[in-house]
Scaffold this active site. Structure first.
Site, PDB file in Angstrom:
ATOM      1  N   LEU A 187       0.850  -1.180   0.000  1.00  0.00           N
ATOM      2  CA  LEU A 187       0.000   0.000   0.000  1.00  0.00           C
ATOM      3  C   LEU A 187       0.889   1.235   0.000  1.00  0.00           C
ATOM      4  CD1 LEU A 187      -2.721  -0.898   2.687  1.00  0.00           C
ATOM      5  CD2 LEU A 187      -2.916  -1.074   0.200  1.00  0.00           C
ATOM      6  N   ASP A 188       0.421   2.297  -0.664  1.00  0.00           N
ATOM      7  CA  ASP A 188       1.144   3.557  -0.633  1.00  0.00           C
ATOM      8  C   ASP A 188       1.246   4.063   0.805  1.00  0.00           C
ATOM      9  OD1 ASP A 188       1.212   3.427  -3.403  1.00  0.00           O
ATOM     10  OD2 ASP A 188      -0.580   4.673  -3.638  1.00  0.00           O
ATOM     11  N   ARG A 189       2.224   4.903   1.042  1.00  0.00           N
ATOM     12  CA  ARG A 189       2.462   5.415   2.398  1.00  0.00           C
ATOM     13  C   ARG A 189       1.213   6.040   3.007  1.00  0.00           C
ATOM     14  NH1 ARG A 189       7.741   8.336   4.673  1.00  0.00           N
ATOM     15  NH2 ARG A 189       6.929   8.981   6.694  1.00  0.00           N
ATOM     16  N   ARG A 236      -5.687   5.987  -7.246  1.00  0.00           N
ATOM     17  CA  ARG A 236      -5.471   7.432  -7.128  1.00  0.00           C
ATOM     18  C   ARG A 236      -5.473   8.110  -8.497  1.00  0.00           C
ATOM     19  NH1 ARG A 236      -0.020   7.446  -3.890  1.00  0.00           N
ATOM     20  NH2 ARG A 236      -0.280   9.721  -4.021  1.00  0.00           N
TER      21      ARG A 236
END
Length: 240
Positions: A60-62, A145
């Protein structure tokens, strides 16, 4: 400071953490060493008296929160990695996006020269934001996103891709809520639900009101419209 990690599922092969927003997956040169892999490995080693190292199966992205699967060995990482590549994880995300978004749809804007597909279903519209269930069919980098940016409804808190700033949020308003896997060693079907972070939940309540629970019912239906079978404690109770 060590972030608190909630273990959602664990067996001899894998552990599934509920990643908080703002916690990176790996150590990076430009930041300190507080990251999910190291923190999770230390947590299990202290508990079990071992010296193992966890290996991410999915990432997962930060700024994104939710369920992350980490393998306990290179063998397990290979097994789950092959399943991820061949079949995916049947993931369901919850997102808060800018603007009012009606109904449901599919976004197929190519990313990085490759086909990409994201399906979504709007759960509730507020005056300026919408709560959306998101089903990524492919797994391109930053897919959700970028796809919501492409239709003019960026993820709230995602400043990089044009999302509005919500001061109460620590990261993006994007949460990996459900992951479904077939355990390659046992053949067992496993569905793991990740509770929403408190700040995310407060934004949901500000959009949908205190009686928000019914809006999540579509999340317990799979893409083929079959109800998802879960234990009672793993459904709406996780949202409160």
């Amino acid at each position: 400071m060590r972030p608190d990690l909630e273990i959602l599922f664990e067996d001899t092969w894998i552990v599934v953490f509920n990643k908080p927003p703002g916690l990176p997956m790996h150590r990076a040169a430009e930041v300190d060493d507080v990251n999910l892999v190291d923190v999770g490995s230390r947590l299990l080693n202290r508990r079990d008296g071992g010296n193992g190292k966890l290996r991410p199966v999915n990432r997962l992205d930060r700024g994104t929160s939710g369920a992350v699967i980490l393998a306990k060995s290179s063998t397990a990482a290979g097994m789950f990695g092959r399943q991820l590549k061949e079949d995916g994880l049947d993931k369901l995300y919850l997102a808060i996006v800018d603007g009012r978004l009606q109904g449901e749809g599919t976004i197929t804007v190519p990313l990085g020269g490759k086909e990409a597909e994201t399906r979504y279903k709007t759960l509730f519209n507020g005056p300026r934001h919408a709560l959306v269930a998101v089903y990524p069919i492919t797994g391109r980098m930053h897919q959700i996103r970028l796809h919501f940016k492409s239709i003019g409804h960026p993820i709230c808190g995602d400043v990089r891709y044009g999302g509005s700033i919500l001061n109460e949020l620590r990261g993006h308003a994007l949460h990996s809520f459900r992951s479904s896997i077939i355990h390659p060693a046992t053949g067992e079907s496993i569905k793991v639900f990740a509770p929403l972070p408190e700040d995310f939940l407060q934004v949901v309540k500000s959009i949908a009101g205190e009686e928000y629970i019914p809006y999540f019912k579509p999340c317990l239906v799979s893409l083929d419209q079959k109800p998802v079978k879960v234990k009672p404690c793993l459904s709406f109770m996780l949202l409160t």
